[in-house]
Design a protein around this motif. Sequence first.
Motif, PDB file in Angstrom:
ATOM      1  N   ALA A   1       0.834  -1.207   0.000  1.00 37.23           N
ATOM      2  CA  ALA A   1       0.000   0.000   0.000  1.00 37.23           C
ATOM      3  C   ALA A   1       0.862   1.248   0.000  1.00 37.23           C
ATOM      4  N   LEU A   2       1.986   1.219   0.725  1.00 38.85           N
ATOM      5  CA  LEU A   2       2.887   2.373   0.767  1.00 38.85           C
ATOM      6  C   LEU A   2       3.476   2.649  -0.608  1.00 38.85           C
ATOM      7  N   VAL A   3       3.924   1.606  -1.272  1.00 36.89           N
ATOM      8  CA  VAL A   3       4.540   1.768  -2.599  1.00 36.89           C
ATOM      9  C   VAL A   3       3.507   2.192  -3.640  1.00 36.89           C
ATOM     10  N   LEU A   4       2.344   1.523  -3.629  1.00 39.78           N
ATOM     11  CA  LEU A   4       1.331   1.837  -4.632  1.00 39.78           C
ATOM     12  C   LEU A   4       0.710   3.213  -4.414  1.00 39.78           C
ATOM     13  N   ARG A   5       0.589   3.639  -3.175  1.00 37.65           N
ATOM     14  CA  ARG A   5      -0.031   4.937  -2.907  1.00 37.65           C
ATOM     15  C   ARG A   5       0.927   6.094  -3.139  1.00 37.65           C
ATOM     16  N   PHE A   6       2.196   5.928  -2.732  1.00 37.68           N
ATOM     17  CA  PHE A   6       3.140   7.043  -2.807  1.00 37.68           C
ATOM     18  C   PHE A   6       4.228   6.841  -3.858  1.00 37.68           C
ATOM     19  N   GLY A   7       4.158   5.710  -4.597  1.00 39.80           N
ATOM     20  CA  GLY A   7       5.141   5.473  -5.632  1.00 39.80           C
ATOM     21  C   GLY A   7       6.459   4.999  -5.066  1.00 39.80           C
ATOM     22  N   SER A   8       7.365   4.613  -5.968  1.00 38.16           N
ATOM     23  CA  SER A   8       8.686   4.176  -5.555  1.00 38.16           C
ATOM     24  C   SER A   8       9.419   5.314  -4.869  1.00 38.16           C
TER      25      SER A   8
ATOM     26  N   ASP B   1       5.410   9.506   8.713  1.00 39.85           N
ATOM     27  CA  ASP B   1       4.273   8.967   9.451  1.00 39.85           C
ATOM     28  C   ASP B   1       3.725   7.698   8.807  1.00 39.85           C
ATOM     29  N   TYR B   2       3.804   7.601   7.464  1.00 31.76           N
ATOM     30  CA  TYR B   2       3.316   6.391   6.795  1.00 31.76           C
ATOM     31  C   TYR B   2       4.321   5.248   6.904  1.00 31.76           C
ATOM     32  N   ARG B   3       5.609   5.584   7.010  1.00 29.73           N
ATOM     33  CA  ARG B   3       6.581   4.529   7.283  1.00 29.73           C
ATOM     34  C   ARG B   3       6.343   3.938   8.676  1.00 29.73           C
ATOM     35  N   LEU B   4       6.034   4.791   9.640  1.00 34.21           N
ATOM     36  CA  LEU B   4       5.714   4.308  10.975  1.00 34.21           C
ATOM     37  C   LEU B   4       4.426   3.490  10.968  1.00 34.21           C
ATOM     38  N   LEU B   5       3.413   3.956  10.206  1.00 27.30           N
ATOM     39  CA  LEU B   5       2.150   3.225  10.108  1.00 27.30           C
ATOM     40  C   LEU B   5       2.365   1.854   9.477  1.00 27.30           C
ATOM     41  N   THR B   6       3.281   1.774   8.510  1.00 30.45           N
ATOM     42  CA  THR B   6       3.580   0.499   7.868  1.00 30.45           C
ATOM     43  C   THR B   6       4.184  -0.489   8.853  1.00 30.45           C
ATOM     44  N   LEU B   7       4.985   0.008   9.781  1.00 35.73           N
ATOM     45  CA  LEU B   7       5.567  -0.865  10.808  1.00 35.73           C
ATOM     46  C   LEU B   7       4.533  -1.290  11.844  1.00 35.73           C
TER      47      LEU B   7
ATOM     48  N   ALA C   1      -4.516   8.850   4.404  1.00 35.48           N
ATOM     49  CA  ALA C   1      -4.782   8.667   2.975  1.00 35.48           C
ATOM     50  C   ALA C   1      -5.717   7.481   2.766  1.00 35.48           C
ATOM     51  N   ARG C   2      -6.857   7.745   2.153  1.00 33.82           N
ATOM     52  CA  ARG C   2      -7.823   6.674   1.944  1.00 33.82           C
ATOM     53  C   ARG C   2      -7.279   5.596   1.025  1.00 33.82           C
ATOM     54  N   GLY C   3      -6.480   6.014   0.040  1.00 32.65           N
ATOM     55  CA  GLY C   3      -5.911   5.029  -0.882  1.00 32.65           C
ATOM     56  C   GLY C   3      -5.037   4.012  -0.174  1.00 32.65           C
ATOM     57  N   TYR C   4      -4.319   4.447   0.859  1.00 27.85           N
ATOM     58  CA  TYR C   4      -3.463   3.543   1.626  1.00 27.85           C
ATOM     59  C   TYR C   4      -4.312   2.478   2.334  1.00 27.85           C
ATOM     60  N   VAL C   5      -5.389   2.914   2.997  1.00 30.64           N
ATOM     61  CA  VAL C   5      -6.254   1.967   3.715  1.00 30.64           C
ATOM     62  C   VAL C   5      -6.981   1.047   2.746  1.00 30.64           C
ATOM     63  N   ILE C   6      -7.458   1.603   1.640  1.00 28.90           N
ATOM     64  CA  ILE C   6      -8.213   0.812   0.658  1.00 28.90           C
ATOM     65  C   ILE C   6      -7.350  -0.297   0.068  1.00 28.90           C
ATOM     66  N   ILE C   7      -6.046  -0.060  -0.029  1.00 29.67           N
ATOM     67  CA  ILE C   7      -5.139  -1.087  -0.552  1.00 29.67           C
ATOM     68  C   ILE C   7      -4.713  -2.055   0.547  1.00 29.67           C
ATOM     69  N   ALA C   8      -4.302  -1.531   1.698  1.00 27.45           N
ATOM     70  CA  ALA C   8      -3.676  -2.359   2.725  1.00 27.45           C
ATOM     71  C   ALA C   8      -4.643  -3.372   3.334  1.00 27.45           C
TER      72      ALA C   8
END
Length: 501
Positions: free
Chosen positions: A59-66, A75-81, A135-142
């Motif tokens: 979700a992190l990669v697809l939402r924010f790109g490479s 904050d999203y790196r922390l959320l990913t952990l 970001a809704r896109g992050y939740v919708i993917i993850a």
Amino acid sequence: MQTIDPRSTGTIHREESQFNAVRDPELRAVSAQPGWRGRYALGLGAIDWVVGFVAAWAALVLRFGSSGSQPFPLDYRLLTLLFPLAWIGALAINRAYESRHLFVGTDEYARVVRSGLGLTAALAIVSFAFDLRLARGYVIIAVPLATLVDVGARYVFRQLLHRSWARGERLHRVILVGHARTVADMTRRLRHESHHGLGIIGACLPPGQTVEVTPGLPPIYGNFDDVAAAVSLSGADTVVVLSCPEIDGPALRRLAWQLERDEIDLIVASTLVDVAGDRTTIRPVDGLPMLHVEHPRLKGSARLVKAAFDRVGALVLLTLSAPVLAVLAGLVMFGPGGRGPAVFRQERVGKDGRPFVLYKFRTMVVNAEARLHNLRDLNDTDGELFKMRNDPRVTPVGRWLRRYSLDELPQLVNVLKGDMSLVGPRPPLALEVAGYPADMLRRLVVKPGLTGLWQVSGRSDLSWEESIRLDLTYVENWSLAMDLAILARTASAVARSSGAY
């Protein structure tokens, strides 16, 4: 505690030769592997953590790109952990690690789906309550990705367990308690259904009961007063109490007290035949626990959803498989074994006893029906349906079609017409229905299916009685989750081509 000799216990006394006579030679050795359920739960936890992390990272990669030269937001790196821990927490809250929901059935997968829905709702509430711009896109993917992948991963993990059970490993070591006949029947049934994971290692019978005339019994460890000692001697971890008048409420309570010291599982077998747990609930009535049995879901909105799913699914599958169907039709019409029509039509009995014309690819020579009377004595099944492993009427192309169940594909037309469902009991012949006992007519209250419980449980290798029992089990316990599980298992059963002839 009294030491029990399984050849001479309580009121059951017999010589060595007599004891051996009541042992079933087909009983498998059940290996003792204590603690495997705890290790299985830990394995599930590890799988869930990996799935949660992979889903969050995707979700992190697809939402924010490479990341490239610009790093991901902190904050999203922390959320990913943290996401894998939140995912495991949601599963734990929904009791997806409890033994009673694991190993068999669809309840485990349903709880994974509920965990996904609950985690989505929790993230939405937290985001709204603390005014977090998540970001809704992050939740919708993850979350959906974690849910789908986790269901698949848990299914694979369970299949590995079932293979261990088939080898006689990691089975629940079970002592049966009941009368000789019911013990023998349950032993035979569980021996043929290893996916339950129950390995019978012994039994306790009523005092003074004669067992020499009852074949199929496991080793006898004593009478009803010796159950706790039998568990200690045999190393059992589960006691299954079958229906018998001698064990009433107080006796069962005392047995539970004896077994709880060593944390031995106690299972009471219900007299309800093939009724799933979600149809039974225990409710207090004037202080007494009463077992309530709900009616099966034969009507209502869920059935409308099933009907829509059948039609849409059949249309999609027919569209996608049209080129394959054309090639198969050509092979049947012009392949070795005799030319003839590609599609075989046969009248079958559908819902409520209404006849309909079933379509299949022709797998036999054109005059197969005329040659049937010469082969009646070679029937490999014990019911009305004729099945023969090496039927000389089957063409080479037909044998290949049957092996992978490709001859059934034209039945998608029956599903589209509404004669059949994608999942349901096997469509019977009128001759079969005429020989049904009254109970078996119950399978006609729903539409027959392209696939079903009997297809994914052994197909033609099953006995007539067992295939009918599985059809009745489906009718009594139907749910959309069961349909999806059967469809998922169908691909595996077809790939193995076991029981197909």
